[in-house]
Scaffold this motif. Structure first.
Motif, mmCIF file in Angstrom:
data_model
loop_
_atom_site.group_PDB
_atom_site.id
_atom_site.type_symbol
_atom_site.label_atom_id
_atom_site.label_comp_id
_atom_site.label_asym_id
_atom_site.label_seq_id
_atom_site.Cartn_x
_atom_site.Cartn_y
_atom_site.Cartn_z
ATOM 1 N N ALA A 122 0.826 -1.216 0.000
ATOM 2 C CA ALA A 122 0.000 0.000 0.000
ATOM 3 C C ALA A 122 0.855 1.258 0.000
ATOM 4 N N TYR A 123 2.110 1.140 0.461
ATOM 5 C CA TYR A 123 2.982 2.305 0.562
ATOM 6 C C TYR A 123 3.955 2.443 -0.604
ATOM 7 N N GLU A 124 3.927 1.509 -1.529
ATOM 8 C CA GLU A 124 4.923 1.485 -2.610
ATOM 9 C C GLU A 124 5.078 2.797 -3.351
ATOM 10 N N GLY A 125 4.000 3.427 -3.729
ATOM 11 C CA GLY A 125 4.086 4.637 -4.534
ATOM 12 C C GLY A 125 4.221 5.928 -3.754
ATOM 13 N N LEU A 126 4.194 5.860 -2.429
ATOM 14 C CA LEU A 126 4.201 7.097 -1.645
ATOM 15 C C LEU A 126 5.492 7.900 -1.755
ATOM 16 N N PRO A 127 6.674 7.291 -1.712
ATOM 17 C CA PRO A 127 7.877 8.129 -1.869
ATOM 18 C C PRO A 127 7.892 8.891 -3.199
ATOM 19 N N GLU A 128 7.459 8.236 -4.272
ATOM 20 C CA GLU A 128 7.408 8.913 -5.565
ATOM 21 C C GLU A 128 6.346 10.014 -5.555
ATOM 22 N N TYR A 129 5.223 9.752 -4.908
ATOM 23 C CA TYR A 129 4.168 10.760 -4.810
ATOM 24 C C TYR A 129 4.678 11.983 -4.061
ATOM 25 N N PHE A 130 5.377 11.736 -2.981
ATOM 26 C CA PHE A 130 5.994 12.785 -2.172
ATOM 27 C C PHE A 130 6.873 13.666 -3.064
ATOM 28 N N GLN A 131 7.748 13.045 -3.839
ATOM 29 C CA GLN A 131 8.642 13.807 -4.725
ATOM 30 C C GLN A 131 7.868 14.532 -5.820
ATOM 31 N N GLN A 132 6.899 13.860 -6.427
ATOM 32 C CA GLN A 132 6.134 14.486 -7.511
ATOM 33 C C GLN A 132 5.381 15.726 -7.045
ATOM 34 N N ARG A 133 4.922 15.711 -5.804
ATOM 35 C CA ARG A 133 4.177 16.854 -5.290
ATOM 36 C C ARG A 133 5.094 17.959 -4.761
ATOM 37 N N PHE A 134 6.184 17.579 -4.071
ATOM 38 C CA PHE A 134 6.994 18.580 -3.383
ATOM 39 C C PHE A 134 8.134 19.158 -4.208
ATOM 40 N N VAL A 135 8.753 18.392 -5.071
ATOM 41 C CA VAL A 135 9.878 18.929 -5.841
ATOM 42 C C VAL A 135 9.444 20.129 -6.691
ATOM 43 N N PRO A 136 8.333 20.062 -7.431
ATOM 44 C CA PRO A 136 7.922 21.249 -8.202
ATOM 45 C C PRO A 136 7.584 22.456 -7.318
ATOM 46 N N VAL A 137 6.998 22.201 -6.159
ATOM 47 C CA VAL A 137 6.662 23.291 -5.235
ATOM 48 C C VAL A 137 7.936 24.001 -4.792
ATOM 49 N N VAL A 138 8.931 23.223 -4.362
ATOM 50 C CA VAL A 138 10.183 23.819 -3.893
ATOM 51 C C VAL A 138 10.896 24.501 -5.058
ATOM 52 N N ALA A 139 10.838 23.900 -6.231
ATOM 53 C CA ALA A 139 11.480 24.512 -7.399
ATOM 54 C C ALA A 139 10.886 25.897 -7.669
ATOM 55 N N GLU A 140 9.557 26.021 -7.626
ATOM 56 C CA GLU A 140 8.911 27.317 -7.861
ATOM 57 C C GLU A 140 9.307 28.333 -6.794
ATOM 58 N N LEU A 141 9.307 27.910 -5.537
ATOM 59 C CA LEU A 141 9.686 28.814 -4.453
ATOM 60 C C LEU A 141 11.142 29.252 -4.581
ATOM 61 N N LEU A 142 12.033 28.310 -4.883
ATOM 62 C CA LEU A 142 13.448 28.635 -5.047
ATOM 63 C C LEU A 142 13.667 29.560 -6.239
ATOM 64 N N ASP A 143 13.005 29.260 -7.352
ATOM 65 C CA ASP A 143 13.164 30.092 -8.548
ATOM 66 C C ASP A 143 12.716 31.525 -8.292
ATOM 67 N N ALA A 144 11.572 31.671 -7.617
ATOM 68 C CA ALA A 144 11.067 33.018 -7.332
ATOM 69 C C ALA A 144 12.008 33.758 -6.388
ATOM 70 N N ALA A 145 12.506 33.062 -5.369
ATOM 71 C CA ALA A 145 13.414 33.704 -4.418
ATOM 72 C C ALA A 145 14.741 34.055 -5.079
ATOM 73 N N ALA A 146 15.233 33.187 -5.963
ATOM 74 C CA ALA A 146 16.485 33.477 -6.679
ATOM 75 C C ALA A 146 16.287 34.634 -7.655
ATOM 76 N N ALA A 147 15.151 34.667 -8.352
ATOM 77 C CA ALA A 147 14.872 35.758 -9.295
ATOM 78 C C ALA A 147 14.772 37.105 -8.582
ATOM 79 N N SER A 148 14.360 37.080 -7.325
ATOM 80 C CA SER A 148 14.271 38.330 -6.562
ATOM 81 C C SER A 148 15.640 38.778 -6.056
ATOM 82 N N GLY A 149 16.647 37.916 -6.218
ATOM 83 C CA GLY A 149 17.985 38.223 -5.740
ATOM 84 C C GLY A 149 18.193 37.901 -4.273
ATOM 85 N N GLY A 150 17.209 37.262 -3.649
ATOM 86 C CA GLY A 150 17.274 36.993 -2.216
ATOM 87 C C GLY A 150 18.035 35.756 -1.810
#
Length: 192
Positions: A122-150
């Motif tokens: 039942a837990y097989e796909g959860l690590p991949e789900y975790f990455q699929q949901r969180f990696v893009p979120v962090v990427a967007e936050l990091l990109d916006a913060a880097a673009a602001s020069g912060g």
């Protein structure tokens, strides 16, 4: 052209009372798992949700099914929180607030790490789900913060997620918060 309209997702076809019961079960399970861990008695979950055991087992035949559903729901809510932070704060502060939110999310998952590594299918796909949901979120936050020069622009999203996961001390929020401050300060450092 097909002879019939495409099927609606099951969640949209669900009767309102069934949807309410399912939501109540997931909410109750999440609350009880947070305080008592994932091995808490099922009767406590059904009592808090105000449903019978049959309702629980109809939706979640195994405890692992319930744990996986709660985890997915909470991953989705944590990921969605990034949008609210981004809408309310400047980019570096949005990143900082979401990383702290993510750390609290991880700290609240008592017993989940053991369950995820139990070998239960039942837990097989959860690590991949975790990455699929969180990696893009962090990427967007990091990109916006880097673009602001912060912050620096050479940071991999997965590395940030791993760093936060590695510093979370479920029983010592003060320690976690101090290390998160160091991590966030490190993101600001650009060298010379």
């Amino acid at each position: 052209m097909p002879d019939h309209p495409p099927e609606e997702p099951a969640a949209r076809r669900m009767r309102p009372d069934v949807r309410r019961n399912l939501d109540a079960l997931l909410t109750a399970a999440a609350e009880i798992f947070e305080t008592d861990g994932v091995d808490a008695p099922v009767r406590r979950i059904t009592a808090r949700a105000n449903v019978g055991a049959g309702t629980l087992y109809r939706h979640f035949p195994q405890r692992a099914d319930l744990i996986a559903a709660v985890f997915r729901r909470e991953v989705d809510a944590c990921a969605e929180a990034a949008r609210a932070f981004s809408a309310q704060e400047e980019p570096v502060e949005a990143l900082s607030r979401w990383l702290r939110h993510f750390a609290r999310f991880l700290a609240a998952k008592r017993g989940l790490k053991t369950a995820l590594h139990s070998g239960d299918p039942a837990y097989e796909g959860l690590p991949e789900y975790f990455q699929q949901r969180f990696v893009p979120v962090v990427a967007e936050l990091l990109d916006a913060a880097a673009a602001s020069g912060g912050i620096r622009s050479d940071v991999a999203p997965y590395d940030v997620l791993r760093a936060v996961a590695d510093i979370v001390a479920p029983d010592d929020d003060g320690y976690t918060q101090r290390l998160l401050t160091l991590l966030i300060d490190g993101l600001r450092y650009r060298g010379g």
